[in-house]
Design a protein around this motif. Structure first.
Motif, PDB file in Angstrom:
ATOM      1  N   ALA A   1      47.912  24.215  85.933  1.00  7.51           N
ATOM      2  CA  ALA A   1      49.224  24.810  84.960  1.00  7.51           C
ATOM      3  C   ALA A   1      49.369  24.035  83.938  1.00  7.51           C
ATOM      4  O   ALA A   1      49.974  24.497  82.969  1.00  7.51           O
ATOM      5  N   THR A   2      49.079  22.864  84.141  1.00  8.61           N
ATOM      6  CA  THR A   2      49.612  21.848  83.022  1.00  8.61           C
ATOM      7  C   THR A   2      48.569  21.754  81.670  1.00  8.61           C
ATOM      8  O   THR A   2      48.990  21.352  80.641  1.00  8.61           O
ATOM      9  N   LEU A   3      47.510  22.331  82.139  1.00  7.88           N
ATOM     10  CA  LEU A   3      46.304  22.253  81.113  1.00  7.88           C
ATOM     11  C   LEU A   3      46.894  23.073  79.900  1.00  7.88           C
ATOM     12  O   LEU A   3      46.974  24.240  80.230  1.00  7.88           O
TER      13      LEU A   3
ATOM     14  N   GLY B   1      51.171  21.809  74.872  1.00  7.33           N
ATOM     15  CA  GLY B   1      50.638  20.883  74.193  1.00  7.33           C
ATOM     16  C   GLY B   1      50.021  19.896  75.110  1.00  7.33           C
ATOM     17  O   GLY B   1      49.272  18.825  74.783  1.00  7.33           O
ATOM     18  N   TYR B   2      50.417  19.894  76.467  1.00  3.84           N
ATOM     19  CA  TYR B   2      49.763  18.601  77.438  1.00  3.84           C
ATOM     20  C   TYR B   2      48.129  19.408  77.537  1.00  3.84           C
ATOM     21  O   TYR B   2      47.968  20.271  77.647  1.00  3.84           O
ATOM     22  N   ARG B   3      47.400  18.209  77.813  1.00  2.00           N
ATOM     23  CA  ARG B   3      46.145  18.449  77.555  1.00  2.00           C
ATOM     24  C   ARG B   3      45.277  18.095  78.856  1.00  2.00           C
ATOM     25  O   ARG B   3      44.024  17.793  78.969  1.00  2.00           O
TER      26      ARG B   3
ATOM     27  N   THR C   1      46.892  16.792  85.602  1.00  2.00           N
ATOM     28  CA  THR C   1      47.686  16.269  86.382  1.00  2.00           C
ATOM     29  C   THR C   1      48.604  15.285  85.398  1.00  2.00           C
ATOM     30  O   THR C   1      48.420  15.348  84.305  1.00  2.00           O
ATOM     31  N   CYS C   2      49.868  14.860  86.198  1.00  2.00           N
ATOM     32  CA  CYS C   2      50.560  13.877  85.583  1.00  2.00           C
ATOM     33  C   CYS C   2      50.470  12.644  86.724  1.00  2.00           C
ATOM     34  O   CYS C   2      50.336  12.975  87.842  1.00  2.00           O
ATOM     35  N   THR C   3      50.239  11.382  86.108  1.00  2.00           N
ATOM     36  CA  THR C   3      50.042  10.306  86.967  1.00  2.00           C
ATOM     37  C   THR C   3      50.628   9.241  86.517  1.00  2.00           C
ATOM     38  O   THR C   3      50.707   8.625  85.304  1.00  2.00           O
TER      39      THR C   3
ATOM     40  N   VAL D   1      50.425  17.842  90.929  1.00  2.00           N
ATOM     41  CA  VAL D   1      49.532  19.022  90.610  1.00  2.00           C
ATOM     42  C   VAL D   1      50.044  20.232  90.724  1.00  2.00           C
ATOM     43  O   VAL D   1      50.787  20.559  91.550  1.00  2.00           O
ATOM     44  N   THR D   2      49.854  20.943  89.631  1.00  2.00           N
ATOM     45  CA  THR D   2      50.209  22.281  89.942  1.00  2.00           C
ATOM     46  C   THR D   2      49.141  23.400  89.481  1.00  2.00           C
ATOM     47  O   THR D   2      48.343  23.343  88.522  1.00  2.00           O
ATOM     48  N   LEU D   3      48.601  24.131  90.489  1.00  2.00           N
ATOM     49  CA  LEU D   3      47.533  24.865  90.694  1.00  2.00           C
ATOM     50  C   LEU D   3      48.027  26.522  90.796  1.00  2.00           C
ATOM     51  O   LEU D   3      48.825  26.765  91.410  1.00  2.00           O
TER      52      LEU D   3
HETATM   53  N1  MF3 Z   1      54.319  19.552  87.370  1.00  2.00           N
HETATM   54  C1  MF3 Z   1      55.595  18.976  86.772  1.00  2.00           C
HETATM   55  C2  MF3 Z   1      56.812  19.589  87.446  1.00  2.00           C
HETATM   56  O1  MF3 Z   1      56.869  19.421  88.603  1.00  2.00           O
HETATM   57  C3  MF3 Z   1      55.630  19.490  85.334  1.00  2.00           C
HETATM   58  C4  MF3 Z   1      54.496  18.884  84.474  1.00  2.00           C
HETATM   59  S1  MF3 Z   1      54.558  19.571  82.974  1.00  2.00           S
HETATM   60  C5  MF3 Z   1      53.604  18.583  82.075  1.00  2.00           C
HETATM   61  O2  MF3 Z   1      57.604  20.554  86.994  1.00  2.00           O
HETATM   62  F1  MF3 Z   1      53.170  19.316  80.860  1.00  2.00           F
HETATM   63  F2  MF3 Z   1      54.182  17.398  81.691  1.00  2.00           F
HETATM   64  F3  MF3 Z   1      52.447  18.354  82.618  1.00  2.00           F
END
Ligand code: MF3
Ligand code: CO
Ligand code: CO
Length: 280
Positions: free
Chosen positions: A76-78, A82-84, A87-89, A115-117
């Motif tokens: 979902a973050t892709l 504007g996030y590319r 994941t976020c790490t 991770v958001t799928l």
């Molecule tokens: N997954 C994050 C949440 O828990 C959101 C990340 S948005 C991003 O809500 F653009 F930073 F990836």
């Protein structure tokens, strides 16, 4: 802030954007969330052997993207705002939204992987802490307290309880242990939208906030700091770090309010909900 009875709606009648109304989902949505949550949790399970000293955060991100595609899911973050990345790490003093890249994990690092799928249109959103090799006792304690804080928040969820009850359970557990709850980011409604109503704030007073009703779906995702709660955003526009550079940890589950309690959609199928993951 007093108790709020929001405007609750049938999701089939609601607009596909944020309207300030809280959607009450039925059994088909819960089935969809179960599937999305389970796949997200399986992905987080499979990251356990990958996260070790020497791995690049970009390799973690590549794994998640490949995993998603192989399972007919979309990260979902892709391309989100504007996030590319997939994941976020968020390493050590990074609170959240750490951007994967050429940063190599080193012995003693702690890292949140979020991770958001999206599976069949439903969003499963979850994050866990991972460790690179041996970590400090302070880091271990922070991780334990953060996990327990999330689970205590989840344990308050049932019809008639409020979002303030969730926040209070978290804040009243964390603060006596000389740790702090981040104010700048919160949990959120979830379903066929990534970030929907209501906000789930991780501090609060019992009885305050939005009254929970069966069919509500949202995340609980407390960020806990060893130092002060204040954060700042780095010049990349995403990375949130503690102002005092103290360590920060986070866990996140996606949950639904049932007739008499709560269902967690993102439980680990491999019982890898929290480190140490090598303990059998
Ligand atoms: N997954 C994050 C949440 O828990 C959101 C990340 S948005 C991003 O809500 F653009 F930073 F990836
Ligand atoms: Co979330
Ligand atoms: Co998340």
């Amino acid at each position: 802030e007093a108790r709020l009875f929001m405007n609750y709606v049938d999701p089939t009648q609601a607009a596909a954007r944020k309207t300030g109304q809280i959607k009450l989902y039925g059994p088909a949505a819960f089935a969809g969330m179960r599937k999305a949550g389970a796949l997200t949790a399986k992905c987080l399970d499979e990251l356990v052997p990958i996260v070790r000293p020497g791995v690049l955060t970009s390799e973690i991100d590549d794994f998640v993207q490949t995993f998603a595609i192989a399972h007919d899911a979309i990260p979902a973050t892709l391309m989100y705002r504007g996030y590319r990345h997939s994941t976020c790490t968020s390493i050590n003093h990074v609170v959240c939204h750490g951007i994967p890249g050429d940063r190599q994990l080193k012995e003693g690092d702690i890292v949140n992987i979020d991770v958001t799928l999206i599976v069949d249109g439903w969003y499963g959103d979850s994050s866990r802490m991972y460790t690179a090799g041996a970590i400090s006792r302070r880091a271990e304690r922070l991780i334990d307290v953060t996990y327990e804080a999330m689970m205590r928040g989840i344990a308050t969820v049932k019809p008639g309880a409020t979002t303030g009850d969730i926040g209070h359970a978290i804040q009243s557990f964390v603060e006596p242990q000389q740790m702090s709850v981040v104010r700048d980011f919160c949990g959120h409604g979830l379903g066929r939208l990534f970030h929907d109503e209501p906000n789930i704030i991780h501090i609060g007073k019992p009885g305050d906030g939005v009254v929970l009703r069966p069919g509500m779906i949202f995340t609980i995702e407390p960020m806990i700091n060893l130092g002060k709660p204040h954060v700042k955003i780095l010049s990349d526009g995403w990375t949130a770090v503690t102002r005092d550079r103290s360590l920060s940890a986070q866990f996140e589950h996606s949950v639904g309010v049932t007739q008499d309690g709560v269902e967690i959609f993102t439980l680990s199928p491999g019982k890898l909900d929290k480190p140490p993951y090598n303990a059998v």
